[in-house]
Design a protein around this motif. Structure first.
Motif, PDB file in Angstrom:
ATOM      1  N   GLY A 485      -8.835  -6.254   0.068  1.00 15.22           N
ATOM      2  CA  GLY A 485      -8.029  -5.519   1.036  1.00 15.22           C
ATOM      3  C   GLY A 485      -6.623  -5.256   0.536  1.00 15.22           C
ATOM      4  N   LEU A 486      -6.081  -4.083   0.884  1.00 16.63           N
ATOM      5  CA  LEU A 486      -4.699  -3.702   0.595  1.00 16.63           C
ATOM      6  C   LEU A 486      -4.100  -3.087   1.849  1.00 16.63           C
ATOM      7  CD1 LEU A 486      -5.079  -1.955  -2.890  1.00 16.63           C
ATOM      8  CD2 LEU A 486      -3.986  -4.166  -2.460  1.00 16.63           C
ATOM      9  N   GLY A 487      -2.812  -3.365   2.103  1.00 19.46           N
ATOM     10  CA  GLY A 487      -2.209  -2.807   3.296  1.00 19.46           C
ATOM     11  C   GLY A 487      -0.693  -2.691   3.205  1.00 19.46           C
ATOM     12  N   ILE A 488      -0.155  -1.809   4.044  1.00 16.71           N
ATOM     13  CA  ILE A 488       1.277  -1.611   4.172  1.00 16.71           C
ATOM     14  C   ILE A 488       1.636  -1.704   5.650  1.00 16.71           C
ATOM     15  CG2 ILE A 488       3.202  -0.015   3.845  1.00 16.71           C
ATOM     16  CD1 ILE A 488       1.670   1.255   1.567  1.00 16.71           C
ATOM     17  N   GLY A 489       2.676  -2.450   5.956  1.00 15.93           N
ATOM     18  CA  GLY A 489       3.172  -2.530   7.323  1.00 15.93           C
ATOM     19  C   GLY A 489       4.602  -2.030   7.384  1.00 15.93           C
ATOM     20  N   TYR A 490       4.905  -1.222   8.392  1.00 19.12           N
ATOM     21  CA  TYR A 490       6.260  -0.670   8.520  1.00 19.12           C
ATOM     22  C   TYR A 490       6.741  -0.821   9.958  1.00 19.12           C
ATOM     23  CZ  TYR A 490      10.286   2.404   8.104  1.00 19.12           C
ATOM     24  OH  TYR A 490      11.575   2.916   8.096  1.00 19.12           O
ATOM     25  N   ARG A 491       7.958  -1.341  10.124  1.00 14.09           N
ATOM     26  CA  ARG A 491       8.557  -1.515  11.452  1.00 14.09           C
ATOM     27  C   ARG A 491       9.563  -0.387  11.685  1.00 14.09           C
ATOM     28  NH1 ARG A 491      10.140  -7.223  13.889  1.00 14.09           N
ATOM     29  NH2 ARG A 491       7.907  -7.021  14.259  1.00 14.09           N
ATOM     30  N   PHE A 492       9.227   0.492  12.649  1.00 20.72           N
ATOM     31  CA  PHE A 492      10.120   1.597  12.966  1.00 20.72           C
ATOM     32  C   PHE A 492      11.370   1.110  13.682  1.00 20.72           C
ATOM     33  CE2 PHE A 492       6.222   3.941  12.223  1.00 20.72           C
ATOM     34  CZ  PHE A 492       6.678   5.083  11.595  1.00 20.72           C
ATOM     35  N   ASP A 493      11.168   0.189  14.618  1.00 17.32           N
ATOM     36  CA  ASP A 493      12.291  -0.427  15.324  1.00 17.32           C
ATOM     37  C   ASP A 493      11.845  -1.802  15.774  1.00 17.32           C
ATOM     38  OD1 ASP A 493      10.952  -0.130  17.912  1.00 17.32           O
ATOM     39  OD2 ASP A 493      11.456   1.989  17.747  1.00 17.32           O
ATOM     40  N   GLU A 494      12.672  -2.499  16.524  1.00 18.92           N
ATOM     41  CA  GLU A 494      12.332  -3.869  16.893  1.00 18.92           C
ATOM     42  C   GLU A 494      11.129  -3.961  17.829  1.00 18.92           C
ATOM     43  OE1 GLU A 494      15.514  -4.190  20.629  1.00 18.92           O
ATOM     44  OE2 GLU A 494      15.702  -5.518  18.894  1.00 18.92           O
ATOM     45  N   ASP A 495      10.693  -2.821  18.387  1.00 22.45           N
ATOM     46  CA  ASP A 495       9.564  -2.836  19.322  1.00 22.45           C
ATOM     47  C   ASP A 495       8.315  -2.136  18.803  1.00 22.45           C
ATOM     48  OD1 ASP A 495      11.040  -4.183  21.280  1.00 22.45           O
ATOM     49  OD2 ASP A 495      11.908  -2.314  22.010  1.00 22.45           O
ATOM     50  N   THR A 496       8.372  -1.504  17.636  1.00 23.65           N
ATOM     51  CA  THR A 496       7.257  -0.659  17.185  1.00 23.65           C
ATOM     52  C   THR A 496       6.896  -0.958  15.741  1.00 23.65           C
ATOM     53  OG1 THR A 496       8.013   1.091  18.674  1.00 23.65           O
ATOM     54  CG2 THR A 496       6.394   1.691  16.989  1.00 23.65           C
ATOM     55  N   ASP A 497       5.600  -1.226  15.508  1.00 21.82           N
ATOM     56  CA  ASP A 497       5.080  -1.464  14.154  1.00 21.82           C
ATOM     57  C   ASP A 497       3.870  -0.570  13.915  1.00 21.82           C
ATOM     58  OD1 ASP A 497       6.400  -4.143  12.950  1.00 21.82           O
ATOM     59  OD2 ASP A 497       6.171  -4.346  15.123  1.00 21.82           O
ATOM     60  N   ILE A 498       3.678  -0.207  12.656  1.00 23.73           N
ATOM     61  CA  ILE A 498       2.488   0.542  12.253  1.00 23.73           C
ATOM     62  C   ILE A 498       1.952  -0.051  10.958  1.00 23.73           C
ATOM     63  CG2 ILE A 498       3.785   2.296  10.959  1.00 23.73           C
ATOM     64  CD1 ILE A 498       1.701   4.332  12.008  1.00 23.73           C
ATOM     65  N   ASP A 499       0.643  -0.164  10.844  1.00 22.29           N
ATOM     66  CA  ASP A 499      -0.004  -0.709   9.648  1.00 22.29           C
ATOM     67  C   ASP A 499      -1.038   0.288   9.138  1.00 22.29           C
ATOM     68  OD1 ASP A 499       1.100  -3.462   9.450  1.00 22.29           O
ATOM     69  OD2 ASP A 499       0.178  -3.677  11.424  1.00 22.29           O
ATOM     70  N   LEU A 500      -1.051   0.465   7.844  1.00 23.27           N
ATOM     71  CA  LEU A 500      -2.048   1.292   7.171  1.00 23.27           C
ATOM     72  C   LEU A 500      -2.789   0.404   6.188  1.00 23.27           C
ATOM     73  CD1 LEU A 500      -3.270   4.113   6.653  1.00 23.27           C
ATOM     74  CD2 LEU A 500      -1.516   4.446   4.900  1.00 23.27           C
ATOM     75  N   SER A 501      -4.132   0.395   6.278  1.00 28.34           N
ATOM     76  CA  SER A 501      -4.911  -0.565   5.496  1.00 28.34           C
ATOM     77  C   SER A 501      -6.151   0.077   4.907  1.00 28.34           C
ATOM     78  CB  SER A 501      -5.338  -1.743   6.373  1.00 28.34           C
ATOM     79  OG  SER A 501      -4.237  -2.329   7.024  1.00 28.34           O
ATOM     80  N   VAL A 502      -6.622  -0.504   3.793  1.00 24.22           N
ATOM     81  CA  VAL A 502      -7.885  -0.117   3.196  1.00 24.22           C
ATOM     82  C   VAL A 502      -8.612  -1.383   2.753  1.00 24.22           C
ATOM     83  CG1 VAL A 502      -6.791   0.209   0.932  1.00 24.22           C
ATOM     84  CG2 VAL A 502      -9.014   1.268   1.398  1.00 24.22           C
ATOM     85  N   GLY A 503      -9.899  -1.441   3.051  1.00 30.30           N
ATOM     86  CA  GLY A 503     -10.726  -2.570   2.635  1.00 30.30           C
ATOM     87  C   GLY A 503     -11.942  -2.072   1.876  1.00 30.30           C
ATOM     88  N   PHE A 504     -12.437  -2.886   0.987  1.00 27.95           N
ATOM     89  CA  PHE A 504     -13.607  -2.509   0.185  1.00 27.95           C
ATOM     90  C   PHE A 504     -14.498  -3.728   0.027  1.00 27.95           C
ATOM     91  CE2 PHE A 504     -15.734  -2.084  -3.982  1.00 27.95           C
ATOM     92  CZ  PHE A 504     -16.461  -0.925  -3.731  1.00 27.95           C
ATOM     93  N   LEU A 505     -15.754  -3.615   0.476  1.00 27.25           N
ATOM     94  CA  LEU A 505     -16.738  -4.687   0.324  1.00 27.25           C
ATOM     95  C   LEU A 505     -17.846  -4.212  -0.601  1.00 27.25           C
ATOM     96  CD1 LEU A 505     -18.124  -7.162   2.860  1.00 27.25           C
ATOM     97  CD2 LEU A 505     -19.764  -5.719   1.670  1.00 27.25           C
ATOM     98  N   ARG A 506     -18.241  -5.052  -1.541  1.00 23.68           N
ATOM     99  CA  ARG A 506     -19.329  -4.703  -2.454  1.00 23.68           C
ATOM    100  C   ARG A 506     -20.320  -5.860  -2.539  1.00 23.68           C
ATOM    101  NH1 ARG A 506     -16.416  -5.103  -8.474  1.00 23.68           N
ATOM    102  NH2 ARG A 506     -16.327  -7.389  -8.562  1.00 23.68           N
ATOM    103  N   SER A 507     -21.579  -5.497  -2.709  1.00 25.48           N
ATOM    104  CA  SER A 507     -22.629  -6.500  -2.862  1.00 25.48           C
ATOM    105  C   SER A 507     -23.737  -5.906  -3.710  1.00 25.48           C
ATOM    106  CB  SER A 507     -23.192  -6.913  -1.498  1.00 25.48           C
ATOM    107  OG  SER A 507     -24.270  -7.809  -1.654  1.00 25.48           O
ATOM    108  N   ARG A 508     -24.080  -6.557  -4.793  1.00 21.76           N
ATOM    109  CA  ARG A 508     -25.172  -6.136  -5.672  1.00 21.76           C
ATOM    110  C   ARG A 508     -26.247  -7.217  -5.679  1.00 21.76           C
ATOM    111  NH1 ARG A 508     -21.785  -3.794 -10.931  1.00 21.76           N
ATOM    112  NH2 ARG A 508     -20.665  -2.149  -9.780  1.00 21.76           N
TER     113      ARG A 508
END
Length: 554
Positions: A485-508
């Motif tokens: 997993g990789l992600g970025i979190g950004y706080r616009f102000d003291e009351d608002t947060d946004i997160d953008l994430s990507v996950g990758f699962l593999r199984s062989r």
């Protein structure tokens, strides 16, 4: 010969039953919270916002005032399957399996002269089961699975209590393929989902260091499947030999002596073939209300260190639904042939066989299913002022799926035969042993605070399969898996947060010929579920998850 009519229904139900644990092992915690994915689900000591309801309800005490949390999770399932022929491949001397043989259909030889190098049986598109409509819907090739979630929490000013509820999906997965796909013999359409639509929760801050919490989950559970059926078994090879080598010269003659000796088998208008399609099955089972609860504890003795513990209770369910099995002509003709001869009728009566196999067999079915309990503990530690590490260890009781039992609203003709072969069968019930294991798993995550507003996250979670090596299958092709997993979190102000994430699962996975009793076992005792008997099977599963989360305080 008496085992033939058993297989379509019993194997169909085994497919439906095994789909639930297989999907759950694959999809656990993939569609609950995107920030947790980026931390390898190691968030018990640092639960993410309102999703703490699931991961550790004690973490709700971190939320002040009135807060809302909305997120969208998009998942793409890329499931590749490959069949190949080992040296010496045959079923009772026959190797002209059209799945893997290049020979023309009119080739008089029973042995294949030219095998296909590799046969692809890939999943072609995602599928979902629509509640209330009670139907599997194909999303189309290239379309992902969407799982929107949302929640709200409230901490009264000056209070140590926090209240919350959320709607989320602990498990959503499904796939489908077009007619003629070689993979359809272990699920042409499959969908399973567990949706928590209400989760009243409460957390209490005991003191500055210790918090406790609890949540009640009210969930909807569904399992649905449509699959083709075939049975490349040695006994069916014997029946093919009798039909082609002994009965062929006497077809249509109604020879009394032959009828007596072979119990009327030569009167069948269509003979048995171990490589032929034996029918098709559809089954769906649901439960509208499946309650469970979570208990959590969080201890933070210092600003740099914290410990979390969560217990997620089992959810005992009684899934109810309908099944339909459409039997092909050859097994119906086998039963009709036996009942056309006096010796066949005598044998059927002696063994308490039904008078025949219907073209369509349908009715109501129920299954007791326990969604397994889960325990997880973890720590968070700031190894540097701006760098935090999370480590979790968890255990899930998949042994609760050691055996599945199906119960019917009527006596089933197939089970009247099956009960002669197994103590797990009665006229209106069927027990299926799965032998699941209860493994321990761990995960690790790192969070780096680049600024007061910007955070970067990375996580890793290796997943040990709960499916034993001798039960591996292609219904959901998973043995061991890895989640990144990789992600970025950004706080616009003291009351608002946004997160953008990507996950990758593999199984062989690699299932050599004759090694799994739920995919490719060989011999005369592979009675229930081995559509690829004697073939090598390889699988490669990739799940890509994208997510966007928006949190705000009002």
């Amino acid at each position: 010969m008496k085992t033939m009519p058993l297989r379509p229904l019993a194997s169909a139900l085994l497919l439906a039953g095994v789909s639930s644990p297989a999907f759950a092992v694959l999809g656990l915690n993939l569609s609950v919270d995107i920030r947790s994915l980026t931390m390898g689900n190691a968030v018990t000591a640092d639960p993410p916002g309102i999703s703490a309801i699931h991961f550790n309800p004690a973490g709700l005490t971190k939320l002040k005032g009135l807060q809302t949390d909305v997120q969208g999770i998009v998942a793409n399932f890329d499931i590749q399957k490959e069949l190949s022929v080992p040296a010496g491949y045959n079923v009772f001397g026959y190797s002209d399996d059209p799945l893997v043989c290049n020979d023309r259909a009119d080739n008089p030889s029973n042995l294949c002269t030219s095998f296909k190098d590799k046969v692809r049986a890939d999943v072609e598109y995602p599928s979902l089961f629509v509640p209330f409509v009670n139907k599997i819907v194909d999303l189309g090739e290239g379309w992902p699975v969407l799982a929107p979630t949302g929640g709200v929490s409230y901490n009264p000013p000056g209070s140590k209590l926090t209240f919350a509820t959320a709607a989320y999906a602990p498990l959503v997965a499904g796939f489908g393929s077009e007619n003629g796909n070689p993979g359809n013999y272990m699920g042409q359409q499959v969908a399973i989902e567990r949706i928590t639509y209400l989760s009243p929760s409460i957390a209490y801050q005991v003191n500055d260091q210790l918090s406790i919490g609890a949540s009640i989950g009210m969930s909807y559970q569904a399992i649905a499947m449509k699959t083709d059926l075939r049975f490349p078994n040695e006994m069916i090879g014997v029946l093919r030999m009798i039909d082609e080598n002994i009965c062929a010269p006497f077809k249509g003659n109604n020879d009394e002596f032959l009828n007596m000796v072979l119990f009327g088998l030569c009167n069948a208008k269509e003979g048995m073939n171990p490589f032929s399609k034996f029918g098709q099955m559809e089954v769906q089972m649901t439960q509208s209300l499946s309650p469970s609860f979570n208990l959590g504890l969080m201890w933070e003795p210092t600003e740099d260190f914290g410990f979390g513990l969560v217990y997620q209770s089992p959810a005992k369910m009684k899934l109810k639904g309908k099944y339909v099995v459409r039997n092909a002509l050859s097994p119906r003709e086998l039963a009709a042939g036996m009942n056309s001869a006096v010796s066949g009728q005598f044998l059927a009566k002696l063994l308490e066989f039904p008078g025949g196999i219907p073209a369509v067999e349908s009715g109501l079915v129920s299954m007791d299913l326990e969604y397994p309990e889960h325990i997880q503990a973890g720590i968070k530690y700031k190894i540097l002022p701006d760098l935090q590490i999370n480590v979790d260890v968890g255990w899930t009781d998949y042994k609760a799926w050691n055996t599945f039992e199906f119960k019917f609203d009527r006596n089933i003709t197939a089970l009247q035969i099956a009960k002669l072969l197994s103590s797990n069968v009665t006229n209106n019930s069927l027990k299926l042993p799965l032998g699941m294991q209860s493994p321990w798993n761990w995960g690790i995550g790192l969070e780096y605070s680049a600024t007061d507003r910007l955070k970067f996250r990375v996580g890793y979670e290796p997943r040990t399969s709960a499916i034993p090596d001798d039960k591996r299958n292609t219904l959901i092709p998973i043995n061991n898996a890895q989640l990144f997993g990789l992600g970025i979190g950004y706080r616009f102000d003291e009351d608002t947060d946004i997160d953008l994430s990507v996950g990758f699962l593999r199984s062989r996975d690699n299932i050599p010929a004759c090694t799994s009793s739920m995919a490719n076992a060989c011999g005369i005792d592979n009675l229930l579920l081995n559509p690829y008997a004697g073939l090598n099977v390889k699988t490669n599963t990739k799940v890509t998850i994208l997510g966007l989360n928006y949190r705000t305080r009002w």
